[in-house]
Motif scaffolding. Structure first.
Motif, mmCIF file in Angstrom:
data_model
loop_
_atom_site.group_PDB
_atom_site.id
_atom_site.type_symbol
_atom_site.label_atom_id
_atom_site.label_comp_id
_atom_site.label_asym_id
_atom_site.label_seq_id
_atom_site.Cartn_x
_atom_site.Cartn_y
_atom_site.Cartn_z
ATOM 1 N N MET A 1 3.629 36.354 -29.256
ATOM 2 C CA MET A 1 3.651 36.063 -27.816
ATOM 3 C C MET A 1 3.051 34.686 -27.559
ATOM 4 N N ASP A 2 3.833 33.794 -26.891
ATOM 5 C CA ASP A 2 3.301 32.461 -26.638
ATOM 6 C C ASP A 2 2.350 32.490 -25.438
ATOM 7 N N GLU A 3 1.745 31.347 -25.172
ATOM 8 C CA GLU A 3 0.700 31.277 -24.152
ATOM 9 C C GLU A 3 1.219 31.613 -22.763
ATOM 10 N N ARG A 4 2.435 31.143 -22.417
ATOM 11 C CA ARG A 4 2.977 31.409 -21.085
ATOM 12 C C ARG A 4 3.293 32.899 -20.919
ATOM 13 N N ASP A 5 3.845 33.508 -21.973
ATOM 14 C CA ASP A 5 4.133 34.943 -21.895
ATOM 15 C C ASP A 5 2.842 35.747 -21.726
ATOM 16 N N PHE A 6 1.797 35.324 -22.405
ATOM 17 C CA PHE A 6 0.513 36.006 -22.284
ATOM 18 C C PHE A 6 -0.033 35.876 -20.863
ATOM 19 N N LEU A 7 0.123 34.660 -20.279
ATOM 20 C CA LEU A 7 -0.340 34.440 -18.912
ATOM 21 C C LEU A 7 0.468 35.298 -17.933
ATOM 22 N N ALA A 8 1.778 35.382 -18.156
ATOM 23 C CA ALA A 8 2.635 36.191 -17.284
ATOM 24 C C ALA A 8 2.250 37.665 -17.359
ATOM 25 N N GLU A 9 1.889 38.115 -18.547
ATOM 26 C CA GLU A 9 1.480 39.506 -18.707
ATOM 27 C C GLU A 9 0.184 39.780 -17.948
ATOM 28 N N ARG A 10 -0.746 38.842 -18.018
ATOM 29 C CA ARG A 10 -2.001 38.991 -17.273
ATOM 30 C C ARG A 10 -1.729 38.999 -15.770
ATOM 31 N N PHE A 11 -0.805 38.143 -15.333
ATOM 32 C CA PHE A 11 -0.478 38.088 -13.914
ATOM 33 C C PHE A 11 0.147 39.402 -13.443
ATOM 34 N N GLU A 12 1.055 39.947 -14.236
ATOM 35 C CA GLU A 12 1.739 41.182 -13.842
ATOM 36 C C GLU A 12 0.757 42.332 -13.646
ATOM 37 N N ASP A 47 -5.140 25.521 -15.304
ATOM 38 C CA ASP A 47 -5.758 25.847 -16.587
ATOM 39 C C ASP A 47 -6.394 27.226 -16.465
ATOM 40 N N ALA A 48 -5.617 28.258 -16.814
ATOM 41 C CA ALA A 48 -6.088 29.630 -16.624
ATOM 42 C C ALA A 48 -7.313 29.940 -17.461
ATOM 43 N N ASP A 49 -7.492 29.239 -18.564
ATOM 44 C CA ASP A 49 -8.660 29.496 -19.407
ATOM 45 C C ASP A 49 -9.958 29.160 -18.691
ATOM 46 N N ALA A 50 -9.854 28.307 -17.672
ATOM 47 C CA ALA A 50 -11.056 27.912 -16.935
ATOM 48 C C ALA A 50 -11.354 28.871 -15.779
ATOM 49 N N VAL A 51 -10.479 29.841 -15.558
ATOM 50 C CA VAL A 51 -10.670 30.815 -14.478
ATOM 51 C C VAL A 51 -11.443 32.003 -15.027
ATOM 52 N N GLU A 52 -12.657 32.195 -14.564
ATOM 53 C CA GLU A 52 -13.497 33.267 -15.092
ATOM 54 C C GLU A 52 -13.049 34.647 -14.622
ATOM 55 N N ASN A 53 -12.679 34.753 -13.353
ATOM 56 C CA ASN A 53 -12.265 36.041 -12.776
ATOM 57 C C ASN A 53 -10.853 35.875 -12.245
ATOM 58 N N LEU A 54 -9.859 36.205 -13.069
ATOM 59 C CA LEU A 54 -8.473 35.958 -12.694
ATOM 60 C C LEU A 54 -8.074 36.761 -11.459
ATOM 61 N N GLY A 55 -8.478 38.028 -11.401
ATOM 62 C CA GLY A 55 -8.119 38.852 -10.259
ATOM 63 C C GLY A 55 -8.661 38.292 -8.963
ATOM 64 N N GLY A 56 -9.928 37.880 -8.971
ATOM 65 C CA GLY A 56 -10.533 37.302 -7.777
ATOM 66 C C GLY A 56 -9.884 35.985 -7.395
ATOM 67 N N TRP A 57 -9.582 35.165 -8.403
ATOM 68 C CA TRP A 57 -8.938 33.874 -8.155
ATOM 69 C C TRP A 57 -7.573 34.079 -7.518
ATOM 70 N N LEU A 58 -6.790 35.001 -8.061
ATOM 71 C CA LEU A 58 -5.448 35.254 -7.528
ATOM 72 C C LEU A 58 -5.507 35.827 -6.114
ATOM 73 N N THR A 59 -6.492 36.693 -5.860
ATOM 74 C CA THR A 59 -6.628 37.276 -4.525
ATOM 75 C C THR A 59 -6.884 36.197 -3.488
ATOM 76 N N THR A 60 -7.771 35.256 -3.804
ATOM 77 C CA THR A 60 -8.059 34.198 -2.842
ATOM 78 C C THR A 60 -6.873 33.246 -2.703
ATOM 79 N N VAL A 61 -6.123 33.025 -3.775
ATOM 80 C CA VAL A 61 -4.924 32.178 -3.686
ATOM 81 C C VAL A 61 -3.893 32.826 -2.772
ATOM 82 N N VAL A 62 -3.639 34.118 -2.965
ATOM 83 C CA VAL A 62 -2.690 34.819 -2.099
ATOM 84 C C VAL A 62 -3.179 34.792 -0.652
#
Length: 293
Positions: A1-12, A47-62
């Motif tokens: 699994m490449d990096e983008r696929d891994f990021l997409a899986e985390r997003f889903e 740079d998703a690696d720099a995001v400590e709390n992905l869920g919180g980051w995405l919630t505020t972005v939405v």
């Protein structure tokens, strides 16, 4: 699994939660999907690696994306209520589809969404993010361009509006259905007295008929006025199919194989306190009713 696929899986893994946030903010399922897609695009450029709390980051972005969309509505001089009922989420009468559970968590009925639409964009965001999703005011403040204390005040004002407009609904689905069935039986039988008895004295009926001749947004208050309107139901030739509308007892009315209206009922203290009707032909045609029996 490449990096983008891994990021997409985390997003889903967060998609359901993000759509729930966007739906409460926007009242539109299509726009909620657009907001979630925009969050993915922003994440893919970050740079998703720099995001400590992905869920919180995405919630505020939405939240930020939705705030921009609401402000855009205001700039187009749309009415406070947008003169439209929020999109209903239709489920079979015997239970909510598993995919809809996150979307409808916290009993986000149509009556509540209507009140949320009456709030200003910043108030709505502060209330939805804090009261519904426990986002700290320190994280809400930068989104609305206010201090944490000011963001707290926004949520407090919104909370007072919501509590003053939406009664605590009955949670027991079987009891909800009993009250709704009593209402429908009285309407079909032309029993005005029985209708008034099952309606709260301050009941409100809201109907969205869209841009059809004589249509638009209608709002009727009071048990006698709503009962008089309900008596018109007996003249309509349709098949009223029990359904859950945003997780509460309702009906989808079918005629000629096509939906004619969706009715959502809010029940409190064994009476109907709100009826929300979607009868906009264009929006009804877009509903997915394949899960109804």
């Amino acid at each position: 699994m490449d990096e983008r696929d891994f990021l997409a899986e985390r997003f889903e893994a967060h998609r359901g939660h993000l759509k729930a946030v966007a739906y409460r903010m926007l009242g539109s399922l299509a726009e909620a999907d657009d907001a979630v897609q925009e969050a993915w695009l922003r994440l893919s450029r970050t740079d998703a690696d720099a995001v400590e709390n992905l869920g919180g980051w995405l919630t505020t972005v939405v939240g930020r994306v939705c705030l921009d969309m609401l402000r855009s509505r205001t700039s187009r001089r749309e009415t406070v209520l947008d003169e439209r009922l929020p999109d209903p989420v239709i489920s079979p009468a015997d239970g909510v589809d598993p995919e809809q559970r996150a979307l409808l968590a916290d009993s986000v009925g149509l009556a509540l969404l209507v009140v949320l639409q009456s709030l200003g964009p910043a108030e709505r965001l502060a209330f939805v993010l804090h009261d519904m999703f426990a986002v700290p005011f320190e994280e809400i403040a930068p989104i609305v361009g206010r201090s944490p204390a000011a963001a707290r005040q926004l949520a407090s004002r919104a909370r007072r509006r919501v509590r003053g407009s939406v009664p605590v609904p009955e949670r027991d689905l079987s009891r909800q259905r009993q009250v709704v069935d009593a209402f429908l039986a009285a309407a079909r039988g032309g029993d005005f007295e029985a209708l008034v008895a099952v309606l709260d004295p301050d009941v409100v009926l809201r109907a969205d008929q869209g841009a059809v001749p004589g249509g638009g947004w209608t709002e009727i208050h009071g048990a006698e006025a709503v009962a008089g309107q309900a008596l018109l139901f007996r003249r309509a030739a349709f098949d009223a199919r029990p359904a859950l509308v945003n997780g509460t007892a309702g009906t989808v009315n079918i005629a000629g194989g096509r939906p004619q209206s969706v009715l959502s009922f809010t029940i409190a203290d064994d009476r109907v306190v709100a009826i929300d009707i979607l009868a906009d032909p264009g929006r009804l045609d877009g509903l997915d009713l394949t899960n109804l029996r």
